[in-house]
Design an enzyme around this catalytic site. Sequence first.
Site, PDB file in Angstrom:
ATOM      1  N   SER A 108     -23.921  -8.781   4.589  1.00 20.66           N
ATOM      2  CA  SER A 108     -23.675  -7.339   4.652  1.00 20.66           C
ATOM      3  C   SER A 108     -22.937  -6.837   3.418  1.00 20.66           C
ATOM      4  O   SER A 108     -23.439  -6.915   2.311  1.00 20.66           O
ATOM      5  CB  SER A 108     -22.916  -7.018   5.943  1.00 20.66           C
ATOM      6  OG  SER A 108     -22.842  -5.646   6.171  1.00 20.66           O
ATOM      7  N   ASP A 247     -24.985  -0.161   1.967  1.00 23.10           N
ATOM      8  CA  ASP A 247     -24.352  -1.432   1.638  1.00 23.10           C
ATOM      9  C   ASP A 247     -25.446  -2.464   1.388  1.00 23.10           C
ATOM     10  O   ASP A 247     -26.638  -2.148   1.393  1.00 23.10           O
ATOM     11  CB  ASP A 247     -23.379  -1.869   2.734  1.00 23.10           C
ATOM     12  CG  ASP A 247     -24.068  -2.221   4.044  1.00 23.10           C
ATOM     13  OD1 ASP A 247     -25.220  -1.792   4.246  1.00 23.10           O
ATOM     14  OD2 ASP A 247     -23.454  -2.909   4.885  1.00 23.10           O
ATOM     15  N   ASP A 249     -26.945  -4.821   2.955  1.00 23.50           N
ATOM     16  CA  ASP A 249     -28.057  -5.109   3.874  1.00 23.50           C
ATOM     17  C   ASP A 249     -28.608  -3.856   4.550  1.00 23.50           C
ATOM     18  O   ASP A 249     -29.459  -3.939   5.422  1.00 23.50           O
ATOM     19  CB  ASP A 249     -27.651  -6.146   4.926  1.00 23.50           C
ATOM     20  CG  ASP A 249     -26.714  -5.597   5.990  1.00 23.50           C
ATOM     21  OD1 ASP A 249     -25.906  -4.697   5.670  1.00 23.50           O
ATOM     22  OD2 ASP A 249     -26.776  -6.067   7.137  1.00 23.50           O
ATOM     23  N   ASP A 251     -27.295  -1.320   6.512  1.00 27.79           N
ATOM     24  CA  ASP A 251     -26.955  -0.753   7.822  1.00 27.79           C
ATOM     25  C   ASP A 251     -25.699   0.119   7.781  1.00 27.79           C
ATOM     26  O   ASP A 251     -25.288   0.672   8.792  1.00 27.79           O
ATOM     27  CB  ASP A 251     -26.811  -1.848   8.889  1.00 27.79           C
ATOM     28  CG  ASP A 251     -25.686  -2.830   8.609  1.00 27.79           C
ATOM     29  OD1 ASP A 251     -24.988  -2.676   7.575  1.00 27.79           O
ATOM     30  OD2 ASP A 251     -25.504  -3.760   9.410  1.00 27.79           O
TER      31      ASP A 251
END
Length: 456
Positions: A108, A247, A249, A251
Amino acid sequence: MTRKYFGTDGIRGRVGESPITPDFVLRLGYAAGLVLSRADIAPPHRDRPAVLIGKDTRISGYMLEAALESGLSAAGVDTLLVGPMPTPGVAFLTRALRLSAGIMVSASHNPFEDNGIKFFSAEGAKLPDAVEYEIEAVLAQPLVTRESAQLGKAERVHDAEGRYIEFCKGTFAKHRTLRGLKLVVDCAHGACYRLGPRVFQELGAEVVAIGAHPNGTNINHGCGATHPSTLARAVVEHGADFGIAFDGDGDRLAMADHDGRLFDGDQLLYAIARHRHEIGRLRGGVAGTLMTNFALERRLGELGIPFARAKVGDRYVLELLHDRGWECGGENSGHILCLDCHSTGDAIISALQVLEALVAAGQTLGDYTRDLTLLPQVLVNVRLERGRDAMADARVNEAVASVESQLAGRGRVLLRPSGTEPVIRVMVEGEDAAKVRAHAEAIADALRHPARPVAG
């Protein structure tokens, strides 16, 4: 029960250190393959169980993807590879392709030295705790490779990006367009670097893409939703109407107005909820977390919109939404859920929901959220000796009671023990920033200097 490896968002850590090592991840793929392909967990839609693997742009993703693929094959599970893909894209494709499960290789918003493994069920949702416990139980057992004829195969999904782009575009109102808007889109050198800008371009916007040149080691580095000042400067420099930052990834979302002013998850969630309330599309109320700014709760109450708080973590917001039968929720960090659009938090879709509200109103972000004035919020971390129950300390309780009395219902106090270290997080909100800081330090001082036991 205590999970040994799974945290609140999958398994995460420093690459090369346990558990993010190739040998462990191979065994994890095997264990997950056995559990997630069972008919009682994922009803079969294919002749053989199949799992989709996506990843962000970290250099370690190649190694971990290969290890997962090997473990799944040993368990007799086929693998579908999509390469760099946002986490919510993996959730969508898992459901759309009717697979047994989805796996995302990502840490993430963490730096590139970290990586992690996230799992999605056949429905594109995060795994229940009970399934994670079961995977951990299988991890403790020997790895027994299937006979050669039963080993899993691997193939690449070549139209994955196009499928996901069309899915995202489909959540934007059909009678609206982004034509005439200039957007800066910061992809954090992460999983959205190719498809993120395309979504907004295909809906009519002029897009300036930044943070869109990953090299394996620059993900989240000085850019993206965790470093939004880069976005703010770019919006002003390019004369854009709005800025959008993801960000690594895809989400988590941050946004900026034309003047570079930044907006956090609470403000973006308010814009979405307000618009849906105005057009009669908001089902039920709005879910936040213990860290959601008190001003959002108060403003939603003024509009007659119910509000409830979950523990910190988007999985807990999701659970609360399901329990209440609501659709909208999120965290001030920028994780936003719109369950009528997707089964999980999706930064691209959340940005589209905000833009839909602004296009409909013909206003800037600042104008549309003007009636939400966030309260000053101070967070102080206090390190304690292990084993001490600070929450039961008389002096601490007296300090908290004193602050709450002075706030008189126009602010909030929260003491939250860290789940990973011996730290108490002291959060105080109120209308006066100086007083809020003083209140937080008073409680922190009480935590650092506990009451002495009374002599018998």
